[in-house]
Scaffold this active site. Sequence first.
Site, short mmCIF file in Angstrom:
data_model
loop_
_atom_site.label_atom_id
_atom_site.label_comp_id
_atom_site.label_asym_id
_atom_site.label_seq_id
_atom_site.Cartn_x
_atom_site.Cartn_y
_atom_site.Cartn_z
N GLY A 10 0.83 -1.21 0.00
CA GLY A 10 0.00 0.00 0.00
C GLY A 10 0.85 1.25 0.00
O GLY A 10 2.09 1.18 -0.08
N PHE A 11 0.19 2.37 0.13
CA PHE A 11 0.86 3.66 0.07
C PHE A 11 1.90 3.80 1.19
O PHE A 11 3.10 3.96 0.92
CB PHE A 11 -0.23 4.74 0.13
CG PHE A 11 0.23 6.10 0.51
CD1 PHE A 11 1.27 6.71 -0.17
CD2 PHE A 11 -0.39 6.79 1.55
CE1 PHE A 11 1.70 7.98 0.20
CE2 PHE A 11 0.02 8.05 1.90
CZ PHE A 11 1.08 8.65 1.23
N ILE A 12 1.50 3.70 2.44
CA ILE A 12 2.46 3.88 3.54
C ILE A 12 3.39 2.67 3.65
O ILE A 12 4.60 2.81 3.83
CB ILE A 12 1.72 4.13 4.88
CG1 ILE A 12 0.84 5.39 4.78
CG2 ILE A 12 2.72 4.26 6.04
CD1 ILE A 12 0.02 5.69 6.01
N ASP A 31 0.22 -8.63 1.47
CA ASP A 31 -0.78 -7.70 0.93
C ASP A 31 -1.74 -8.47 0.03
O ASP A 31 -1.32 -9.37 -0.70
CB ASP A 31 -0.07 -6.59 0.12
CG ASP A 31 -0.91 -5.33 0.02
OD1 ASP A 31 -0.48 -4.29 0.55
OD2 ASP A 31 -2.01 -5.39 -0.59
N GLY A 36 -3.79 -1.84 -2.20
CA GLY A 36 -2.36 -1.76 -2.54
C GLY A 36 -2.15 -2.23 -3.97
O GLY A 36 -3.09 -2.71 -4.61
N LEU A 76 -0.40 -2.62 8.96
CA LEU A 76 -0.99 -1.49 8.23
C LEU A 76 -2.19 -1.92 7.39
O LEU A 76 -2.92 -1.06 6.88
CB LEU A 76 0.06 -0.87 7.29
CG LEU A 76 1.26 -0.17 7.94
CD1 LEU A 76 2.33 0.11 6.89
CD2 LEU A 76 0.84 1.14 8.59
N THR A 95 -12.92 -6.19 7.85
CA THR A 95 -11.48 -6.24 7.60
C THR A 95 -10.73 -5.65 8.77
O THR A 95 -9.76 -6.23 9.27
CB THR A 95 -11.13 -5.42 6.33
OG1 THR A 95 -11.94 -5.88 5.27
CG2 THR A 95 -9.67 -5.55 5.96
N ALA A 117 -1.37 0.23 13.34
CA ALA A 117 -1.67 1.56 12.79
C ALA A 117 -3.13 1.88 13.03
O ALA A 117 -4.03 1.18 12.58
CB ALA A 117 -1.37 1.59 11.30
N TYR A 149 -15.70 3.45 10.53
CA TYR A 149 -14.24 3.34 10.37
C TYR A 149 -13.55 3.67 11.70
O TYR A 149 -12.73 2.91 12.20
CB TYR A 149 -13.79 4.28 9.25
CG TYR A 149 -12.29 4.32 9.06
CD1 TYR A 149 -11.57 3.14 8.85
CD2 TYR A 149 -11.60 5.52 9.08
CE1 TYR A 149 -10.20 3.18 8.67
CE2 TYR A 149 -10.23 5.57 8.90
CZ TYR A 149 -9.54 4.39 8.70
OH TYR A 149 -8.18 4.44 8.54
#
Length: 326
Positions: A10-12, A31, A36, A76, A95, A117, A149
Amino acid sequence: MRVLITGGAGFIGSHMAEQLLARGDEVIVLDDLSTGSMSNIEHLVDRPGFMYRIGSALDSPLVVELVDRADCTVHLAAAVGVRLIVERPVHTIETNVKATEVVLDAAARKGRRTLIASTSEVYGKGTKMPFAEDDDLNLGATTRSRWAYACSKALDEWLALAYHAEKRVPVIIARLFNTVGPRQVGRYGMVLPNFARQALTGEPITVYGTGEQARCFGHVNDSVQALLHLLDSPDTVGQVFNVGSEREISIRGLAEMVKERAGSASEIVLVPYAEAYGAGFEDMPRRVPDVEKLARVTGFRYETTLEQIVDDVLEDQRTRRSGEAQ
Ligand code: UDP
């Protein structure tokens, strides 16, 4: 050290993998490529010390195997982005809650250090600024899907703290504030890649609501540094940390900055929340972190200026666009 990163494509996660390899650590990425993408880690695949598995953080036997092979885990993998949460609430809740349970259960077997995270979204509609780690959480009604969320992540925090208290798992919780930078995509609602793309294509820049709502944007490289400091420090276990930049800007101000730095002729337009996210959507008017605890315990503070961040994101969007055109 060998670090398992769930959500590592993913991004981070992909930036974290890069920084860990650069300092000589080994990385295992897990992942499922839902949000991602392989393109985030393709440049790492042949690097010594890098391994990846395409699979789900909900797959308990797989997670147990990988947690065992690593010295510590950075969790993450999650359903993120306001748009995704509004559109797929079942997926988000399941999830975020189940994957964290699977990871913590695996970590408990051998007492592996685990960084979870979390998100600044857990502060909800709180109005006392800046937000400090021990402040009350102020979530909206269960009929407003956005707060699912925050609630799922708050439950993750409770679960992690419970694993620490009851099963002595060395957990660390990081509440990430708005993190932006190269590789972030606008598809899941994130504002800066959207504005950058709109500015570069000459499309209208879509500011939701009045544009007076404000955020503090931190560069992903700083966020990764902060997370690594938390992971490395002997004094962070069993605790919650805000992780973010203190530089606040209104969303309208951000739109103006992006437009100016891109040299764009795009018009800035206001879009009602109901049109952007559906009826009944509630936004957070402000979100500013108190980062004194992070600074006190790790000595780390965010450094990248907002101007540099915007330039980096514009450059990333330019590269993506030229890639698409070929
Ligand atoms: N936003 C916007 N235009 C967009 C996407 C988002 O004005 O194209 C606004 C959004 O309503 C919020 C802020 O930008 O007030 C930050 O949104 P993002 O989803 O990036 O992060 P959030 O802080 O809401 O988690």
